[in-house]
Scaffold this active site. Structure first.
Site, PDB file in Angstrom:
ATOM      1  N   ASP A  34      -8.283  11.450  -3.015  1.00 33.52           N
ATOM      2  CA  ASP A  34      -6.882  11.276  -2.591  1.00 33.52           C
ATOM      3  C   ASP A  34      -6.272  12.670  -2.433  1.00 33.52           C
ATOM      4  O   ASP A  34      -6.772  13.643  -2.994  1.00 33.52           O
ATOM      5  CB  ASP A  34      -6.101  10.485  -3.649  1.00 33.52           C
ATOM      6  N   HIS A 176      -5.396  -7.974  13.243  1.00 37.41           N
ATOM      7  CA  HIS A 176      -4.816  -8.238  11.927  1.00 37.41           C
ATOM      8  C   HIS A 176      -3.314  -7.996  12.017  1.00 37.41           C
ATOM      9  O   HIS A 176      -2.810  -6.959  11.640  1.00 37.41           O
ATOM     10  CB  HIS A 176      -5.465  -7.305  10.903  1.00 37.41           C
TER      11      HIS A 176
HETATM   12  P1  A3D Z   1      -1.093   2.962  -1.673  1.00 31.03           P
HETATM   13  O1  A3D Z   1      -1.126   2.374  -3.044  1.00 31.03           O
HETATM   14  O2  A3D Z   1       0.166   3.632  -1.227  1.00 31.03           O
HETATM   15  O3  A3D Z   1      -2.322   3.967  -1.545  1.00 31.03           O
HETATM   16  C1  A3D Z   1      -2.498   4.795  -0.444  1.00 31.03           C
HETATM   17  C2  A3D Z   1      -3.048   6.105  -0.956  1.00 31.03           C
HETATM   18  O4  A3D Z   1      -3.351   6.934   0.166  1.00 31.03           O
HETATM   19  C3  A3D Z   1      -2.060   6.883  -1.840  1.00 31.03           C
HETATM   20  O5  A3D Z   1      -2.651   7.138  -3.096  1.00 31.03           O
HETATM   21  C4  A3D Z   1      -1.835   8.175  -1.055  1.00 31.03           C
HETATM   22  O6  A3D Z   1      -1.674   9.322  -1.882  1.00 31.03           O
HETATM   23  C5  A3D Z   1      -3.107   8.261  -0.235  1.00 31.03           C
HETATM   24  N1  A3D Z   1      -3.000   9.123   0.938  1.00 31.03           N
HETATM   25  C6  A3D Z   1      -1.949   9.308   1.771  1.00 31.03           C
HETATM   26  N2  A3D Z   1      -2.263  10.199   2.725  1.00 31.03           N
HETATM   27  C7  A3D Z   1      -3.549  10.574   2.504  1.00 31.03           C
HETATM   28  C8  A3D Z   1      -4.431  11.481   3.152  1.00 31.03           C
HETATM   29  N3  A3D Z   1      -4.059  12.164   4.216  1.00 31.03           N
HETATM   30  N4  A3D Z   1      -5.669  11.612   2.641  1.00 31.03           N
HETATM   31  C9  A3D Z   1      -6.070  10.919   1.552  1.00 31.03           C
HETATM   32  N5  A3D Z   1      -5.262  10.062   0.889  1.00 31.03           N
HETATM   33  C10 A3D Z   1      -4.014   9.904   1.361  1.00 31.03           C
HETATM   34  O7  A3D Z   1      -1.421   1.833  -0.581  1.00 31.03           O
HETATM   35  P2  A3D Z   1      -2.420   0.565  -0.736  1.00 31.03           P
HETATM   36  O8  A3D Z   1      -3.643   1.017  -1.431  1.00 31.03           O
HETATM   37  O9  A3D Z   1      -1.650  -0.593  -1.251  1.00 31.03           O
HETATM   38  O10 A3D Z   1      -2.709   0.264   0.816  1.00 31.03           O
HETATM   39  C11 A3D Z   1      -3.452   1.188   1.587  1.00 31.03           C
HETATM   40  C12 A3D Z   1      -3.460   0.795   3.058  1.00 31.03           C
HETATM   41  O11 A3D Z   1      -4.100  -0.471   3.218  1.00 31.03           O
HETATM   42  C13 A3D Z   1      -2.072   0.626   3.696  1.00 31.03           C
HETATM   43  O12 A3D Z   1      -2.060   1.187   5.001  1.00 31.03           O
HETATM   44  C14 A3D Z   1      -1.897  -0.885   3.775  1.00 31.03           C
HETATM   45  O13 A3D Z   1      -1.003  -1.271   4.802  1.00 31.03           O
HETATM   46  C15 A3D Z   1      -3.309  -1.305   4.062  1.00 31.03           C
HETATM   47  N6  A3D Z   1      -3.626  -2.704   3.787  1.00 31.03           N
HETATM   48  C16 A3D Z   1      -4.444  -3.330   4.680  1.00 31.03           C
HETATM   49  C17 A3D Z   1      -4.807  -4.641   4.500  1.00 31.03           C
HETATM   50  C18 A3D Z   1      -5.697  -5.309   5.475  1.00 31.03           C
HETATM   51  O14 A3D Z   1      -6.036  -6.460   5.319  1.00 31.03           O
HETATM   52  C19 A3D Z   1      -6.173  -4.582   6.636  1.00 31.03           C
HETATM   53  C20 A3D Z   1      -4.324  -5.347   3.378  1.00 31.03           C
HETATM   54  C21 A3D Z   1      -3.497  -4.699   2.487  1.00 31.03           C
HETATM   55  C22 A3D Z   1      -3.150  -3.357   2.699  1.00 31.03           C
END
Ligand code: A3D
Length: 320
Positions: A34, A176
């Site tokens: 991260d 999606h």
């Molecule tokens: P979150 O808990 O915010 O985690 C995202 C992580 O990405 C954070 O720890 C950030 O620090 C890190 N990050 C940001 N920029 C960078 C970078 N440049 N390089 C490396 N790390 C970075 O989010 P989440 O874990 O809840 O969700 C992550 C993604 O999945 C989001 O875009 C959601 O919309 C997506 N998502 C998709 C689905 C599908 O079914 C496709 C379902 C649920 C969430």
């Protein structure tokens, strides 16, 4: 033989859950990467300390340097931002596209032989961009969405019918987003298609239509309840199912965002289609026959994905 190496790019809500599941299932050693300093290290240490109670053998490490993902067999990408109440997945496009660029370059440099599963939204456009930025073969880059959307559909159907989720199969195809296509005709309880179950009086067409709509709104329902982010337990479980299919050469038939080149009358895009996942990544795109409304809805969903891909090209000219 050395354990497989699983790199999780993004150590947020989904990334942390992926790490825990991968360790508990002993799929391999886990690198949590991260840009936030301390977060991946803290989560890696915390999860490693669940090992003695759970009894798994897996090494976990947090990292802020792409060099640590070197030689990864699987990369699961969740880096970026999730949506908040009132936001659509498409609202995330600009910010997450920049993230895909840095992630793609990191994977190209350090893990060019990996099987890459993208989860970052808006999914179909982000996995398309990630494949371009990384330059990896299209069969080695895919997106997770269909497994989750189908799991949501299966869950709601099992509640309606009062049967085990294990005996409910379902396919959700297309992009999606709000236009995703739950395929009623190809979804079954122990092989009995849903339209037959309506005829048998197990449910009504109205109830089935409501379940289809609840499936389409499944992500928003959870965002509305959580208020601070989006779903992560089921998304992580779905990503792990795909990673396991690759690592164990299971030849699983799973719906996922795959590169489509000719199937469904489409080419040059990523969209949710049934695939076979095995040791060669996406080994096959299954081109099933869509009829009437199914085809209209699928084409509408493809148009929405194409619109997002065009938006990516407008933002980053290297993608054009
Ligand atoms: P979150 O808990 O915010 O985690 C995202 C992580 O990405 C954070 O720890 C950030 O620090 C890190 N990050 C940001 N920029 C960078 C970078 N440049 N390089 C490396 N790390 C970075 O989010 P989440 O874990 O809840 O969700 C992550 C993604 O999945 C989001 O875009 C959601 O919309 C997506 N998502 C998709 C689905 C599908 O079914 C496709 C379902 C649920 C969430």
């Amino acid at each position: 033989m050395a354990r497989p190496k699983i790199a999780l790019i993004g150590a947020g809500q989904i990334g942390g859950t992926l790490a825990h599941l991968a360790a508990m299932k002993e799929l391999g050693d886990v690198i949590l990467f991260d840009i936030a300093e301390g977060t991946p290290q803290g989560k890696a240490l915390d999860i490693a300390q669940s090992g003695p109670s759970e009894g798994f053998d897996a090494a976990l490490k947090g990292a802020n340097d792409y060099a640590d993902i070197a030689g990864a067999d699987v990369c699961i990408v969740t880096a970026g931002v999730p949506r908040k109440p009132g936001m659509s997945r498409d609202d995330l496009l600009g910010i997450n596209l920049k993230v895909m660029k840095s992630v793609g370059e990191g994977i190209a440099k350090y893990a060019p032989d990996a099987f890459v599963i993208c989860i970052t939204n808006p999914l179909d456009a982000m996995v398309w961009a990630l494949q371009k930025f990384s330059g990896l073969p299209a069969n080695k880059v895919c997106g997770m969405a269909g497994v989750l959307d189908s799991a949501r559909f299966r869950h709601f159907l099992s509640l309606e019918f009062g049967v085990s989720m294990k005996d409910v199969t379902a396919f959700v195809l297309g992009g999606h987003g709000d236009t995703m296509v739950p395929l009623v005709r190809y979804s079954t309880v122990a092989g009995i298609p849903l339209p037959d179950l309506v005829k048998m009086g197990w449910t009504t067409q109205e109830k089935l239509d409501a379940i289809v709509q609840r499936t389409r709104d499944g992500g928003a329902e959870i965002v509305g309840l959580l208020k601070t982010g989006s779903a992560y337990y089921a998304p992580a479980t779905s990503g792990i199912e795909m990673a396991e299919a690759y690592l164990k050469d299971q030849k699983r038939v799973l719906p996922c965002a795959a590169y489509v080149d000719g199937a469904y009358g489409q080419s040059g895009i990523y969209v949710g289609v049934p695939t076979v996942i095995g040791a060669n990544g996406i080994e096959k795109v299954i081109d099933i026959t869509l009829e009437g409304e199914e085809k209209t809805n699928f084409d509408k969903s493809v148009d929405a994905v194409k619109g997002l891909i065009e938006a990516c090209k407008n933002i980053d000219s290297s993608l054009a």
